[in-house]
Design a protein around this motif. Structure first.
Motif, PDB file in Angstrom:
ATOM      1  N   MET A   1       0.843  -1.199   0.000  1.00 42.03           N
ATOM      2  CA  MET A   1       0.000   0.000   0.000  1.00 42.03           C
ATOM      3  C   MET A   1       0.881   1.253   0.000  1.00 42.03           C
ATOM      4  SD  MET A   1      -2.746   1.245   2.890  1.00 42.03           S
ATOM      5  CE  MET A   1      -3.845  -0.139   2.641  1.00 42.03           C
ATOM      6  N   ALA A   2       0.544   2.201  -0.839  1.00 39.24           N
ATOM      7  CA  ALA A   2       1.282   3.465  -0.856  1.00 39.24           C
ATOM      8  C   ALA A   2       1.005   4.238   0.427  1.00 39.24           C
ATOM      9  CB  ALA A   2       0.870   4.295  -2.074  1.00 39.24           C
ATOM     10  N   ASP A   3       1.937   5.115   0.787  1.00 41.82           N
ATOM     11  CA  ASP A   3       1.787   5.908   1.995  1.00 41.82           C
ATOM     12  C   ASP A   3       0.996   7.183   1.694  1.00 41.82           C
ATOM     13  OD1 ASP A   3       3.037   4.226   3.782  1.00 41.82           O
ATOM     14  OD2 ASP A   3       5.025   5.006   3.329  1.00 41.82           O
ATOM     15  N   ASP A   4      -0.316   7.034   1.499  1.00 45.85           N
ATOM     16  CA  ASP A   4      -1.215   8.177   1.379  1.00 45.85           C
ATOM     17  C   ASP A   4      -0.908   9.125   2.539  1.00 45.85           C
ATOM     18  OD1 ASP A   4      -3.375   9.932   1.650  1.00 45.85           O
ATOM     19  OD2 ASP A   4      -4.883   8.350   1.834  1.00 45.85           O
ATOM     20  N   PRO A   5      -0.416  10.341   2.271  1.00 45.73           N
ATOM     21  CA  PRO A   5       0.020  11.222   3.362  1.00 45.73           C
ATOM     22  C   PRO A   5      -1.112  11.625   4.301  1.00 45.73           C
ATOM     23  CG  PRO A   5      -0.010  12.396   1.268  1.00 45.73           C
ATOM     24  CD  PRO A   5      -0.190  10.945   0.944  1.00 45.73           C
ATOM     25  N   TYR A   6      -2.333  11.672   3.797  1.00 47.60           N
ATOM     26  CA  TYR A   6      -3.457  12.029   4.659  1.00 47.60           C
ATOM     27  C   TYR A   6      -3.808  10.891   5.612  1.00 47.60           C
ATOM     28  CZ  TYR A   6      -4.054  15.984   1.488  1.00 47.60           C
ATOM     29  OH  TYR A   6      -3.850  17.127   0.743  1.00 47.60           O
ATOM     30  N   ARG A   7      -3.474   9.659   5.240  1.00 50.37           N
ATOM     31  CA  ARG A   7      -3.738   8.505   6.103  1.00 50.37           C
ATOM     32  C   ARG A   7      -2.766   8.475   7.276  1.00 50.37           C
ATOM     33  NH1 ARG A   7      -1.542   3.400   6.170  1.00 50.37           N
ATOM     34  NH2 ARG A   7      -0.365   3.823   4.273  1.00 50.37           N
ATOM     35  N   ILE A   8      -1.573   9.025   7.079  1.00 43.99           N
ATOM     36  CA  ILE A   8      -0.540   9.011   8.121  1.00 43.99           C
ATOM     37  C   ILE A   8      -0.134  10.447   8.456  1.00 43.99           C
ATOM     38  CG2 ILE A   8       0.327   6.704   7.603  1.00 43.99           C
ATOM     39  CD1 ILE A   8       2.547   8.057   5.913  1.00 43.99           C
ATOM     40  N   ALA A   9      -1.125  11.315   8.599  1.00 43.61           N
ATOM     41  CA  ALA A   9      -0.862  12.752   8.791  1.00 43.61           C
ATOM     42  C   ALA A   9      -0.063  13.035  10.050  1.00 43.61           C
ATOM     43  CB  ALA A   9      -2.182  13.518   8.829  1.00 43.61           C
ATOM     44  N   ASP A  10      -0.058  12.119  11.016  1.00 46.77           N
ATOM     45  CA  ASP A  10       0.716  12.312  12.246  1.00 46.77           C
ATOM     46  C   ASP A  10       2.169  11.892  12.085  1.00 46.77           C
ATOM     47  OD1 ASP A  10      -0.148   9.680  11.914  1.00 46.77           O
ATOM     48  OD2 ASP A  10      -0.077   9.249  14.063  1.00 46.77           O
ATOM     49  N   LYS A  11       2.524  11.373  10.894  1.00 45.03           N
ATOM     50  CA  LYS A  11       3.880  10.871  10.686  1.00 45.03           C
ATOM     51  C   LYS A  11       4.645  11.573   9.560  1.00 45.03           C
ATOM     52  CE  LYS A  11       2.921   6.179  12.372  1.00 45.03           C
ATOM     53  NZ  LYS A  11       1.521   6.376  12.750  1.00 45.03           N
ATOM     54  N   VAL A 183      -4.741   8.908  -2.110  1.00 45.29           N
ATOM     55  CA  VAL A 183      -5.877   8.342  -1.369  1.00 45.29           C
ATOM     56  C   VAL A 183      -5.670   6.858  -1.114  1.00 45.29           C
ATOM     57  CG1 VAL A 183      -7.591  10.012  -2.185  1.00 45.29           C
ATOM     58  CG2 VAL A 183      -7.220   7.909  -3.471  1.00 45.29           C
ATOM     59  N   THR A 184      -6.390   6.345  -0.129  1.00 46.09           N
ATOM     60  CA  THR A 184      -6.313   4.935   0.230  1.00 46.09           C
ATOM     61  C   THR A 184      -7.508   4.160  -0.295  1.00 46.09           C
ATOM     62  OG1 THR A 184      -5.104   5.524   2.243  1.00 46.09           O
ATOM     63  CG2 THR A 184      -6.110   3.349   2.201  1.00 46.09           C
ATOM     64  N   GLN A 185      -8.679   4.818  -0.365  1.00 45.85           N
ATOM     65  CA  GLN A 185      -9.926   4.162  -0.776  1.00 45.85           C
ATOM     66  C   GLN A 185     -10.568   4.948  -1.928  1.00 45.85           C
ATOM     67  OE1 GLN A 185     -10.956   1.361   0.604  1.00 45.85           O
ATOM     68  NE2 GLN A 185      -9.718   1.260   2.453  1.00 45.85           N
ATOM     69  N   PRO A 186     -10.087   4.770  -3.162  1.00 47.63           N
ATOM     70  CA  PRO A 186     -10.597   5.592  -4.269  1.00 47.63           C
ATOM     71  C   PRO A 186     -12.049   5.306  -4.654  1.00 47.63           C
ATOM     72  CG  PRO A 186      -9.062   3.942  -5.092  1.00 47.63           C
ATOM     73  CD  PRO A 186      -8.969   3.907  -3.603  1.00 47.63           C
ATOM     74  N   ARG A 187     -12.605   4.149  -4.263  1.00 45.55           N
ATOM     75  CA  ARG A 187     -13.973   3.782  -4.655  1.00 45.55           C
ATOM     76  C   ARG A 187     -14.950   3.807  -3.482  1.00 45.55           C
ATOM     77  NH1 ARG A 187     -14.555   1.001  -9.521  1.00 45.55           N
ATOM     78  NH2 ARG A 187     -16.359  -0.100  -8.643  1.00 45.55           N
ATOM     79  N   VAL A 188     -14.521   4.292  -2.335  1.00 45.58           N
ATOM     80  CA  VAL A 188     -15.329   4.124  -1.126  1.00 45.58           C
ATOM     81  C   VAL A 188     -16.697   4.797  -1.204  1.00 45.58           C
ATOM     82  CG1 VAL A 188     -14.337   6.137   0.070  1.00 45.58           C
ATOM     83  CG2 VAL A 188     -15.274   4.201   1.393  1.00 45.58           C
ATOM     84  N   MET A 189     -16.808   5.907  -1.930  1.00 49.88           N
ATOM     85  CA  MET A 189     -18.103   6.602  -1.974  1.00 49.88           C
ATOM     86  C   MET A 189     -19.141   5.823  -2.774  1.00 49.88           C
ATOM     87  SD  MET A 189     -17.660   8.990   0.087  1.00 49.88           S
ATOM     88  CE  MET A 189     -18.992  10.169  -0.079  1.00 49.88           C
ATOM     89  N   ARG A 190     -18.706   4.897  -3.600  1.00 51.03           N
ATOM     90  CA  ARG A 190     -19.632   4.022  -4.315  1.00 51.03           C
ATOM     91  C   ARG A 190     -20.156   2.924  -3.382  1.00 51.03           C
ATOM     92  NH1 ARG A 190     -16.324   3.364 -10.108  1.00 51.03           N
ATOM     93  NH2 ARG A 190     -15.512   5.495 -10.113  1.00 51.03           N
ATOM     94  N   VAL A 232       6.531  11.136  -4.748  1.00 46.69           N
ATOM     95  CA  VAL A 232       7.792  10.654  -4.177  1.00 46.69           C
ATOM     96  C   VAL A 232       7.585  10.168  -2.749  1.00 46.69           C
ATOM     97  CG1 VAL A 232      10.135  11.289  -3.497  1.00 46.69           C
ATOM     98  CG2 VAL A 232       9.191  12.130  -5.650  1.00 46.69           C
ATOM     99  N   SER A 233       6.898  10.987  -1.933  1.00 45.88           N
ATOM    100  CA  SER A 233       6.703  10.666  -0.519  1.00 45.88           C
ATOM    101  C   SER A 233       5.943   9.364  -0.329  1.00 45.88           C
ATOM    102  CB  SER A 233       5.966  11.809   0.171  1.00 45.88           C
ATOM    103  OG  SER A 233       5.685  11.496   1.520  1.00 45.88           O
ATOM    104  N   SER A 234       4.976   9.113  -1.209  1.00 43.58           N
ATOM    105  CA  SER A 234       4.149   7.911  -1.083  1.00 43.58           C
ATOM    106  C   SER A 234       4.862   6.659  -1.580  1.00 43.58           C
ATOM    107  CB  SER A 234       2.853   8.090  -1.872  1.00 43.58           C
ATOM    108  OG  SER A 234       3.127   8.189  -3.264  1.00 43.58           O
ATOM    109  N   GLY A 235       5.979   6.844  -2.279  1.00 46.52           N
ATOM    110  CA  GLY A 235       6.710   5.708  -2.816  1.00 46.52           C
ATOM    111  C   GLY A 235       6.187   5.216  -4.147  1.00 46.52           C
TER     112      GLY A 235
END
Length: 272
Positions: A1-11, A183-190, A232-235
């Motif tokens: 899983m890529a490091d979605d920066p909003y998912r790990i905002a504390d890091k 983003v981590t869940q691109p289809r979640v709103m569906r 870059v940050s997300s890898g």
């Protein structure tokens, strides 16, 4: 899983956090985005609420919007994973004279320290797309919302997100990289109607929107300016690949040949 920066905002590091905060505030000044917020706030009758919870509040864009509503006499509690974003949210609310109606605290949606049924309305604004388990977060949001109260979920349908690039043969590949990096869940709103039912909630309203820009980007300008470091940050991409993508998009913006689009949805859910 890529490091979605909003998912790990504390890091994330300070530079990335500042880019994220700037992007949140830029969107919060866009008239189209503000209208989307106003639509769901009105549908959920937030102005009549006494206690409102803003989960994943970021810099407090929505919390401030609620606190400034005409007739709103309640209190908004904003929760975010990042203590730095919480500090920024507090400062912005105070500077706008809204400190007496807002409280901001660092916390985790996976385990909120609030009692059951404490809030009249709970808002999850551009949060669920960044969560590992949006189903659990929705259940926790329902727990802290009173019976008859509203849970609002607003987010992008990022699987629909697209930015045209100079090489049409690589456009889909670059779209996928952009989505994976942000983003981590691109289809979640569906999936929201199914997730809502599993959490014991019913869908009361659903709002749908398309933001598309051709020529000069306004709404997407912040994304154009931050996509390189985020890739870059997300890898997801190397520095060289990310720089080439960013350069292409910035050239399109400068030359007024830019195209970008994304669907957004807002749900007003009701707890029985």
């Amino acid at each position: 899983m890529a490091d979605d920066p909003y998912r790990i905002a504390d890091k994330v590091d300070a530079n990335m956090l500042e880019m994220m905060a700037s992007r949140l505030e830029e969107r919060g000044r866009d008239a189209r985005f503000l209208q989307m917020i106003d639509d769901y706030l009105d549908a959920a009758h937030v102005s009549e609420a006494k206690e409102v919870l803003d989960l994943g509040c970021g810099t407090g864009v929505v919390a401030r919007r609620i606190a400034a509503l005409r007739g709103f006499e309640g209190r908004v509690t904003g929760i975010d994973l990042s203590p730095q974003l919480i500090a920024k949210a507090h400062d912005l609310a105070t500077s706008e004279g809204l400190g007496n109606k807002t409280t901001f605290c660092a916390g985790d949606v996976r385990g909120l320290g609030f009692k059951e049924g404490q809030f009249d309305v709970t808002v999850m604004h551009t949060l669920v797309s960044h969560l590992d388990d949006p189903a659990d977060a929705l259940i926790e949001a329902a727990r802290v919302t009173r019976s008859g109260g509203a849970i609002v979920v607003f987010d992008g349908d990022y699987a629909s997100s697209t930015l045209e690039t100079a090489d049409p043969d690589r456009a889909a590949e670059i779209d996928n990289a952009m989505i994976e990096a942000t983003v981590t869940q691109p289809r979640v709103m569906r999936r929201l109607p199914r997730l809502a039912k599993a959490a014991g909630l019913s869908v009361e309203r659903c709002f749908s929107y398309l933001i598309a820009e051709a020529g000069k980007p306004n709404f997407f300008e912040g994304l154009v300016n931050t996509i390189g470091p985020m890739l870059v940050s997300s890898g997801v991409s190397s520095e060289e690949e990310a720089a080439a993508i960013a350069e292409d998009l910035k050239a399109a913006a400068d030359e007024c040949t830019f195209f970008g689009a994304c669907n957004y949805y807002g749900y007003v859910l009701r707890k029985s």
